[in-house]
Design a protein around this motif. Structure first.
Motif, PDB file in Angstrom:
ATOM      1  N   ILE A 189       0.854  -0.966   0.114  1.00  0.00           N
ATOM      2  CA  ILE A 189      -0.218  -0.141  -0.011  1.00  0.00           C
ATOM      3  C   ILE A 189       1.009   0.906  -0.636  1.00  0.00           C
ATOM      4  CG2 ILE A 189      -1.781   1.378   1.289  1.00  0.00           C
ATOM      5  CD1 ILE A 189      -2.811  -1.257   2.025  1.00  0.00           C
ATOM      6  N   SER A 236       2.020   1.779  -3.554  1.00  0.00           N
ATOM      7  CA  SER A 236       1.563   2.660  -4.146  1.00  0.00           C
ATOM      8  C   SER A 236       1.175   4.155  -3.882  1.00  0.00           C
ATOM      9  CB  SER A 236       0.373   1.688  -4.337  1.00  0.00           C
ATOM     10  OG  SER A 236       0.254   0.699  -4.382  1.00  0.00           O
ATOM     11  N   PRO A 293       1.405   7.800  -4.543  1.00  0.00           N
ATOM     12  CA  PRO A 293       2.767   8.401  -4.969  1.00  0.00           C
ATOM     13  C   PRO A 293       3.200   9.674  -3.008  1.00  0.00           C
ATOM     14  CG  PRO A 293       0.686   9.112  -6.025  1.00  0.00           C
ATOM     15  CD  PRO A 293       0.072   8.041  -4.772  1.00  0.00           C
ATOM     16  N   LEU A 305       2.137  12.397  -0.902  1.00  0.00           N
ATOM     17  CA  LEU A 305       2.454  13.075   0.390  1.00  0.00           C
ATOM     18  C   LEU A 305       2.868  13.763   1.142  1.00  0.00           C
ATOM     19  CD1 LEU A 305       0.157  11.241   1.864  1.00  0.00           C
ATOM     20  CD2 LEU A 305       1.479   9.586   2.535  1.00  0.00           C
ATOM     21  N   PHE A 308       0.991  21.183   5.281  1.00  0.00           N
ATOM     22  CA  PHE A 308       0.211  21.218   6.776  1.00  0.00           C
ATOM     23  C   PHE A 308       1.065  21.520   8.080  1.00  0.00           C
ATOM     24  CE2 PHE A 308      -2.964  18.198   4.987  1.00  0.00           C
ATOM     25  CZ  PHE A 308      -3.567  19.474   3.765  1.00  0.00           C
ATOM     26  N   GLY A 338      -7.121   0.572   2.510  1.00  0.00           N
ATOM     27  CA  GLY A 338      -5.612   0.991   2.406  1.00  0.00           C
ATOM     28  C   GLY A 338      -4.959   2.329   2.506  1.00  0.00           C
ATOM     29  N   ILE A 339      -4.956   3.094   1.076  1.00  0.00           N
ATOM     30  CA  ILE A 339      -4.546   3.750   0.395  1.00  0.00           C
ATOM     31  C   ILE A 339      -4.900   5.145   1.005  1.00  0.00           C
ATOM     32  CG2 ILE A 339      -3.431   5.055  -1.056  1.00  0.00           C
ATOM     33  CD1 ILE A 339      -3.191   2.916  -2.807  1.00  0.00           C
ATOM     34  N   ILE A 379      -4.652   6.011   4.706  1.00  0.00           N
ATOM     35  CA  ILE A 379      -3.880   5.943   5.846  1.00  0.00           C
ATOM     36  C   ILE A 379      -3.465   7.297   5.145  1.00  0.00           C
ATOM     37  CG2 ILE A 379      -0.994   6.023   5.193  1.00  0.00           C
ATOM     38  CD1 ILE A 379      -1.336   3.022   4.500  1.00  0.00           C
ATOM     39  N   SER A 380      -3.641   7.825   3.559  1.00  0.00           N
ATOM     40  CA  SER A 380      -3.905   9.153   4.122  1.00  0.00           C
ATOM     41  C   SER A 380      -4.375  10.310   4.731  1.00  0.00           C
ATOM     42  CB  SER A 380      -4.010   9.440   2.369  1.00  0.00           C
ATOM     43  OG  SER A 380      -3.483   8.624   1.437  1.00  0.00           O
ATOM     44  N   ILE A 423      -2.964  11.189   7.581  1.00  0.00           N
ATOM     45  CA  ILE A 423      -1.648  10.958   7.630  1.00  0.00           C
ATOM     46  C   ILE A 423      -2.418  12.959   7.781  1.00  0.00           C
ATOM     47  CG2 ILE A 423      -0.032  11.787   6.441  1.00  0.00           C
ATOM     48  CD1 ILE A 423       0.477   9.148   6.608  1.00  0.00           C
ATOM     49  N   ILE A 424      -3.010  13.306   6.578  1.00  0.00           N
ATOM     50  CA  ILE A 424      -3.769  13.789   5.958  1.00  0.00           C
ATOM     51  C   ILE A 424      -4.050  15.396   6.945  1.00  0.00           C
ATOM     52  CG2 ILE A 424      -5.050  15.316   4.961  1.00  0.00           C
ATOM     53  CD1 ILE A 424      -3.694  13.599   2.321  1.00  0.00           C
ATOM     54  N   ALA A 444      -2.031  16.097  10.673  1.00  0.00           N
ATOM     55  CA  ALA A 444      -0.849  16.817  10.835  1.00  0.00           C
ATOM     56  C   ALA A 444      -1.925  17.981  11.836  1.00  0.00           C
ATOM     57  CB  ALA A 444      -0.683  17.054   9.621  1.00  0.00           C
ATOM     58  N   TYR A 468      -8.181  20.490   2.322  1.00  0.00           N
ATOM     59  CA  TYR A 468      -8.391  18.452   3.132  1.00  0.00           C
ATOM     60  C   TYR A 468      -9.288  18.132   1.342  1.00  0.00           C
ATOM     61  CZ  TYR A 468      -6.585  19.216   7.684  1.00  0.00           C
ATOM     62  OH  TYR A 468      -6.523  19.545   8.856  1.00  0.00           O
ATOM     63  N   VAL A 514      -7.098  17.935  -2.096  1.00  0.00           N
ATOM     64  CA  VAL A 514      -6.270  16.995  -1.561  1.00  0.00           C
ATOM     65  C   VAL A 514      -6.789  15.660  -1.168  1.00  0.00           C
ATOM     66  CG1 VAL A 514      -3.873  16.366  -0.092  1.00  0.00           C
ATOM     67  CG2 VAL A 514      -4.398  18.990   0.134  1.00  0.00           C
ATOM     68  N   ILE A 541      -7.460  14.339  -5.025  1.00  0.00           N
ATOM     69  CA  ILE A 541      -5.891  14.425  -5.595  1.00  0.00           C
ATOM     70  C   ILE A 541      -5.889  12.804  -5.585  1.00  0.00           C
ATOM     71  CG2 ILE A 541      -3.821  14.774  -6.906  1.00  0.00           C
ATOM     72  CD1 ILE A 541      -5.217  17.944  -7.089  1.00  0.00           C
ATOM     73  N   LEU A 542      -4.665  13.018  -4.391  1.00  0.00           N
ATOM     74  CA  LEU A 542      -4.471  11.889  -4.083  1.00  0.00           C
ATOM     75  C   LEU A 542      -5.468  10.207  -3.908  1.00  0.00           C
ATOM     76  CD1 LEU A 542      -3.025  12.234  -0.585  1.00  0.00           C
ATOM     77  CD2 LEU A 542      -1.808  11.548  -2.138  1.00  0.00           C
ATOM     78  N   GLY A 549      -4.783   9.953  -7.882  1.00  0.00           N
ATOM     79  CA  GLY A 549      -3.301   9.157  -8.273  1.00  0.00           C
ATOM     80  C   GLY A 549      -3.110   7.415  -7.693  1.00  0.00           C
ATOM     81  N   ALA A 550      -2.588   7.502  -6.806  1.00  0.00           N
ATOM     82  CA  ALA A 550      -3.552   5.648  -5.903  1.00  0.00           C
ATOM     83  C   ALA A 550      -4.778   4.916  -7.606  1.00  0.00           C
ATOM     84  CB  ALA A 550      -4.286   5.981  -4.919  1.00  0.00           C
TER      85      ALA A 550
END
Lengths: 279, 332
Positions: free
Chosen positions: A116, A119, A121, A125, A132, B18-19, B22-23, B26-27, B30, B297, B300, B303-304, B307-308
């Motif tokens: 994961i 995969s 980018p 990230l 932020f 999962g991607i 996680i993203s 994290i975002i 922060a 947000y 972001v 686009i993430l 991208g995934a």
């Protein structure tokens, strides 16, 4: 070890790279001594001066000496490179060791997470988090470290998978050694060589990422000099001041190049399959 | 073969889940909130107004609830509304159906990446083959040096150098945007030529690093294959060398390249932030840069996620390519 050193010495490119690595290291460490100017001294009478006798690499838009700023900038690049890789290596080694040693579902979950992470980018990230959290040198080191441990983890896992079935490990187990002791004392030491190689190569790519972030204005913030943020000035003054673009970029190129050369040299020297072959 | 494909497709779903998980965490974890920017811009805003704003955006709820809400909309392909003042839906910003295809951000980034991938392939493969068949020759040594430099080259620096040389010094090529100011008044051929001229530098820059990596990979893959017994056998039965290389060895040497292409997608997409920024290209990378700077947000995350999806599709395509190229896998 001796054999390894002999092989490494025979690779002239790698040795040259090693000497350059040391030279760059000292240039950064001795920046306060060897810099001709204070990197932050503004000189309004000598704005955007091309390279000449008093300023060998020219001055920027505030009249600051580019050579001095680059010497100080090398400290930033190298410390980001080393600390980010340090973080990535520690995480990667621990995760890889756990995954390879315990196997079964632990391994399956960890490998899935690695897939994961690979995969995503990553540069997107990193950019988002830095924007932020705020661009400070520590944040950059940490986030690069946190997003680049996957390769090391895979390497260590593979080493563990093959080493854990070997006789010396089975012997240690039979003697009643604890899992922790086997992992750290017996297997880890024997799997460090490829990790070391990937760490050296990792420094190079961390330096590239840091310079790209600084170039985009999300890295080290002015007035602290970094190669990336001098290049931003180069872009802003692209039509009038070529020296602001050419020299810092060249410094990045050379630094990354020599770390790659040393890394490849170490890899070849450590690979027993290549021993005795022409090289 | 069909079952394998379906299995691979189904596997993509948990990975994508999962991607985004996680993203999202994290975002959102922060420090700093999108409302901080509003307060910075307008110091008169009261804490109550701020709270109201956070409530409006759903930022006051626990993060797992926020993720659940986000996920629920994503299933319907709704990425939500942008936090920016125009409040346009995220999807419309990325893929504006009111604009012609050539002006849509996702299309621009996608086509640029596809173009540079194509260029990487048609240049890197021959370079790698020749390096392998002429190992240790002068040609091989020169390309090795160039490859090492290519690995170490910061793409944004290469872009600056090329802009200085071809854009400013010689004034041959435009250095910014995707078309000229007078584009609309040009005849059809002129329009095409104008687009091509604008694409030369960005595509070259984004292809350069990949070129180095892939040609190196092709070289080592080819070197490995030409040592195999079946290549020796082909030579032994008296086939001409070109036939041995291009008919027998090449097919097998290409297999790892297919995987490498799939793996290089995230790097290409990530790189688009840099070169779209330098060359002023209105693509997804540029939009992403703007969205992180304003802590938008939904944009972001949108686009993430895209991208995934592109990355996973790249991996899937390379697996399919592998399947067609390698009968051993097809049999499974």
């Amino acid at each position: 070890m001796n054999l390894f050193w002999q092989r490494f010495k025979r690779n002239r490119l790698a040795v040259t790279g090693g000497i350059m690595v040391l030279a760059l290291f000292f240039a950064g460490a001795l920046a306060p001594v060897v810099s001709p100017f204070n990197p932050n001294d503004i000189d309004r009478k000598h704005i955007l001066e091309p390279p000449g006798i008093s300023h060998p690499l020219g001055t920027d838009d505030l009249g600051r000496d580019v050579l001095s700023r680059m010497l100080y900038g090398s400290r930033i690049s190298l410390s980001v490179g080393f600390i980010a890789v340090g973080i990535a290596t520690v995480i990667g080694v621990i995760i890889g060791a756990v995954s390879g040693y315990y196997g079964r579902w632990t391994d399956r979950i960890i490998m899935r997470v690695i897939d994961i992470m690979l995969s995503i980018p990553t540069f997107f990230l990193i950019l988002a988090v830095i924007a932020f959290v705020g661009p400070s040198i520590w944040n950059i080191m940490i986030i690069i470290g946190l997003t680049s441990w996957m390769g090391v983890a895979r390497l260590v896992r593979a080493e563990f998978l093959s080493l854990k079935e070997r006789e010396f490990v089975l012997a240690a187990k039979a003697l009643g050694a604890s899992n922790m002791r086997i992992i750290f004392k017996h297997i880890m030491i024997n799997s460090m060589a490829p990790v070391f190689v990937s760490a050296v190569l990792g420094v190079a790519s961390a330096i590239l990422v840091e310079s790209a972030l600084s170039f985009l204005g999300l890295g080290v913030q002015p007035p602290t000099p970094s190669w990336g943020n001098i290049l931003t000035l180069g872009k802003d003054n692209i039509e009038i001041a070529w020296w602001l673009s050419v020299f810092p970029g060249l410094a990045i190129l050379i630094t990354v190049l020599v770390y790659n050369l040393v890394g490849e040299g170490l890899r070849d020297a450590l690979d027993p399959r290549l021993w005795g072959s022409k090289g | 073969m069909i079952t394998y494909l379906i299995k691979r497709l189904l596997e993509m779903i948990p990975t994508l889940f999962g991607i985004t998980l996680i993203s999202f965490f994290i975002i959102h974890l922060a420090p700093g909130k999108p409302t901080d920017i509003l307060t910075e811009l307008n110091p008169k805003i009261t804490p109550e107004a701020r709270e109201k704003l956070e409530k409006y955006y759903g930022l006051d709820k626990p993060i797992i609830v926020q993720y659940g809400m986000w996920l629920k909309r994503i299933v319907k392909l709704d990425f939500g509304e942008s936090f920016s003042t125009d409040r346009r839906p995220v999807m419309e910003k990325i893929w504006d159906t009111k604009q012609p295809l050539l002006e849509r951000r996702l299309f621009i980034t996608f086509m640029l990446n596809l173009l540079s991938m194509f260029i990487i392939l048609i240049i890197a493969i021959p370079i790698g083959i020749l390096s392998a068949t002429h190992q240790y020759s002068l040609y091989d040594k020169i390309t090795t040096v160039i490859v090492f430099i290519g690995f170490a080259m910061p793409s944004f620096w290469l872009a600056l150098l090329l802009m200085m040389l071809f854009g400013i010094h010689f004034d041959w090529l435009p250095i910014s945007g995707l078309k000229s100011m007078n584009y609309d008044s040009l005849p059809l051929l002129g329009k095409i030529w104008d687009r091509v001229r604008h694409l030369i530098l960005p595509v070259f820059v984004s292809a350069f690093t990949g070129l180095a990596a892939d040609s190196r990979f092709m070289r080592s893959s080819m070197l490995e294959v030409i040592r195999q017994d079946y290549v020796t056998a082909a030579r032994a039965k008296g086939l001409p060398e070109t036939k041995v290389i291009y008919r027998h060895a090449l097919k097998n040497a290409l297999l790892p390249i297919i995987t490498l292409m799939g793996l290089s997608v995230p790097g290409l997409i990530g790189g688009s932030v840099i070169f779209e920024n330098i060359f002023g290209i209105p693509g997804m990378g540029q939009l992403f840069y703007m969205s992180v700077m304003t802590r938008d947000y939904p944009l972001v995350m949108g686009i993430l996620t895209i991208g995934a999806i592109l990355t996973l599709s790249g991996n899937l395509l390379s697996d399919i390519g592998y399947m067609f190229a390698d009968p051993r896998i097809r049999a499974k």
